[in-house]
Design an enzyme around this catalytic site. Structure first.
Site, short mmCIF file in Angstrom:
data_model
loop_
_atom_site.label_atom_id
_atom_site.label_comp_id
_atom_site.label_asym_id
_atom_site.label_seq_id
_atom_site.Cartn_x
_atom_site.Cartn_y
_atom_site.Cartn_z
N LYS A 126 0.84 -1.20 0.00
CA LYS A 126 0.00 0.00 0.00
C LYS A 126 0.88 1.25 0.00
O LYS A 126 2.03 1.19 0.43
CB LYS A 126 -0.86 0.02 1.28
CG LYS A 126 -1.97 -1.00 1.31
CD LYS A 126 -2.77 -0.90 2.60
CE LYS A 126 -3.88 -1.93 2.64
NZ LYS A 126 -4.94 -1.72 1.65
N ARG A 165 -10.18 -11.71 2.08
CA ARG A 165 -10.99 -12.82 1.56
C ARG A 165 -10.23 -14.14 1.65
O ARG A 165 -10.83 -15.20 1.74
CB ARG A 165 -11.46 -12.49 0.15
CG ARG A 165 -10.36 -12.24 -0.83
CD ARG A 165 -10.81 -11.47 -2.07
NE ARG A 165 -10.89 -10.02 -1.84
CZ ARG A 165 -11.28 -9.14 -2.76
NH1 ARG A 165 -11.63 -9.55 -3.96
NH2 ARG A 165 -11.34 -7.87 -2.49
#
Ligand code: BES
Ligand code: MN
Ligand code: ZN
Length: 498
Positions: A279, A353
């Protein structure tokens, strides 16, 4: 904080402060009007001065009122009477409780603003308790010098009109208090930094929660056990971190033995740097909140314990870090999940996920009546709904509606997004059963589509709390959401079965 409801004459009840709501145009509430008459119109006298316009949340403190057993009277603006609602009431009370916390009043008596019964009394008191909890919360665990307020607000009583109101208000105060305890636990855990709140720390907190509580049992699975279960997706994320992953399982047995439990599955990613798909640096500190789903599971279970709810609940929290490392997932890697389905990891930052899918497969063994997963899953959900509503996605309309209603009733709202099969195509992969990302469009939906592939055997809903679990900017910090929504949902399930 302690809460209770009372009947009686406001001017005769001893308290450090009477909290009296006032509507615009100098409209007093029924109990406010009675108080004003009993103390010779001292309140109306202030209102006549017109310094106080009763805009929502505006405050005016009166000291040492005559003919009154209380030390202070705090007038609180409730805004326009026509637009008044329980929610408005809560918003107006937050600054009032903040002022009391600073003022040195250790207790107060809140005059309920309407004579309405049952349901609306319940809602008003729940909102007021929520406001008090919000107002007094502060997080100083990591400050070297703690600055507790000199005389913190310790008890809030509510003055009601009738016995029926007394019953409804008392119930609301009990529920609100328990939900407050759960929310505070979630907020504290989430506000702790990633170097303290690691997967092992979170697991320890779950075990501490269960300690000495007959109806709550904590089990923690380590990486070896997860390997045996074939949790290749979850373990691929933690391979990039030196902190070992944990799978936390909390079983609350308040219901009938054998009754199918509700399962709450919360993302417990204690720090998300993105992995190799790293990020940007700005605001990356906020990714310590990536365990808010897991924290809300602990919070909801704490509320169950406090309320001694007659229901069975399983909380499951897959916990890991997501960091770049020589052994971390690489874009293009293919892993095999516990369900046997293979996943091509196109972006290592879509790690939530990956840990959730194995936790969802693990949940099957509890034969749950319903499964709700809670996760700070996508930035796309923040773009879609901001910090007002959690994203709700479900393949079951009944469960979705139950959650929407619980959200509205608790003031912790969710908003449903579609989960049509057509979106599934975005996860097609040339090399594995599915990709872990679905491109630019509908990011919150395709994340849920991914999870849907692991929830075929039970009734399931997904809450994306990326926008609601914490605030950025000057109020940076965890909100405790969606503990109120989840607790309300469980409370309603209990009522329905009684
Ligand atoms: N934890 C983040 C989601 C997130 C982003 C929460 C911003 C709160 C604020 C999650 O693991 C993530 O990085 N998701 C990616 C998914 C993308 C790579 C498909 C995202 O939303 O950018
Ligand atoms: Mn991520
Ligand atoms: Zn994440």
């Amino acid at each position: 904080m302690e809460y209770s409801c009372k009947l009686g004459a406001a001017e005769k009840l001893k308290s450090a402060c009477l909290v009296v709501g006032v509507f615009q145009n100098n409209r007093l509430t029924p109990l406010g009007g009675q108080l004003d008459e009993a103390i010779g119109g001292q309140i109306r006298q202030v209102l006549k001065r017109q310094d106080f316009s009763a805009d929502s949340g505006q405050l005016q403190m009166l000291y040492e009122p005559r003919d009154c057993a209380a030390v202070r009277i705090l007038l609180v603006g409730l805004g326009d009477q026509k637009e008044f609602s329980a929610r408005q009431y809560g918003l107006a009370l937050v600054p009032a409780f903040q002022t009391l916390e600073k003022s040195g009043a250790a207790d107060c008596l809140v005059l309920l603003p309407t004579a309405a019964e049952d349901d609306s009394t319940y809602r008003l008191v729940r909102e007021a308790v929520n406001a008090a909890e919000t107002a007094v919360y502060h997080f100083d665990q990591c400050k070297s010098e703690k600055k507790p307020s000199k005389r913190p607000l310790r008890r809030v009583d509510f003055l009601v009109h009738t016995r029926v109101q007394l019953n409804a208000g008392t119930r609301a105060a009990e529920h609100g208090r328990a939900i407050g305890i759960g929310s505070r636990l979630a907020r504290d855990l989430a506000n702790l930094p990633g170097n303290i709140c690691t997967p092992s720390y979170l697991a320890g907190q779950a075990q501490a929660l269960a300690r000495g509580r007959r109806k709550l049992k904590a089990t923690v699975l380590g990486e070896k056990e997860m390997e045996k279960l074939g949790m290749g997706a979850l373990l691929s994320v933690s391979r990039g971190s030196r902190q070992p992953a944990k799978l936390i399982v909390l079983e609350y047995k308040g219901g009938k033995p054998g009754a199918k439990p509700v399962a709450l599955v919360g993302k417990g990613l204690t720090f998300d740097a993105g992995g190799i798909s790293i990020k940007p640096a700005a605001n990356m500190d906020e990714m310590k909140y990536d365990m808010c789903g897991g924290a809300s599971v602990l919070g909801a279970l704490a509320a169950c314990v406090e309320l001694d709810l007659p229901i069975n609940v399983v909380g499951i929290v897959p916990s890991s870090e997501n960091l770049p490392d020589g052994d971390a997932n690489k874009p293009g890697d293919i892993v095999t999940s516990m369900s046997g389905q293979t996943i091509e990891i196109l972006n290592t930052d879509a790690e939530g996920r990956l840990i959730l899918c194995d936790a969802l497969t693990y949940t099957e063994r509890f034969e749950p009546a319903a499964v709700i997963d809670i996760a700070t899953l996508t930035g796309a959900c923040v773009i879609a709904l901001g910090d007002q509503a959690s994203g709700l996605m479900s393949t079951d309309d009944g469960l979705a509606n139950e959650l929407l209603e619980a959200g509205t009733a608790s003031g912790d709202r969710a908003w449903r997004l579609p989960l049509w099969d057509e979106y599934q195509r975005q996860l097609d992969s040339n090399f594995a059963d599915m990709a872990n990302v679905g491109g630019r469009g509908a990011g919150a939906v395709t994340a849920a589509c991914f999870l849907a592939r692991y929830t075929k055997s039970f009734t399931w809903a997904h809450l994306d709390i990326a926008g609601t679990a914490w605030l950025s900017g000057k109020d940076k910090g965890a909100t405790g959401r969606p503990v109120p929504l989840l607790s309300e949902f469980l409370l309603r399930r209990c009522k329905a079965s009684m």
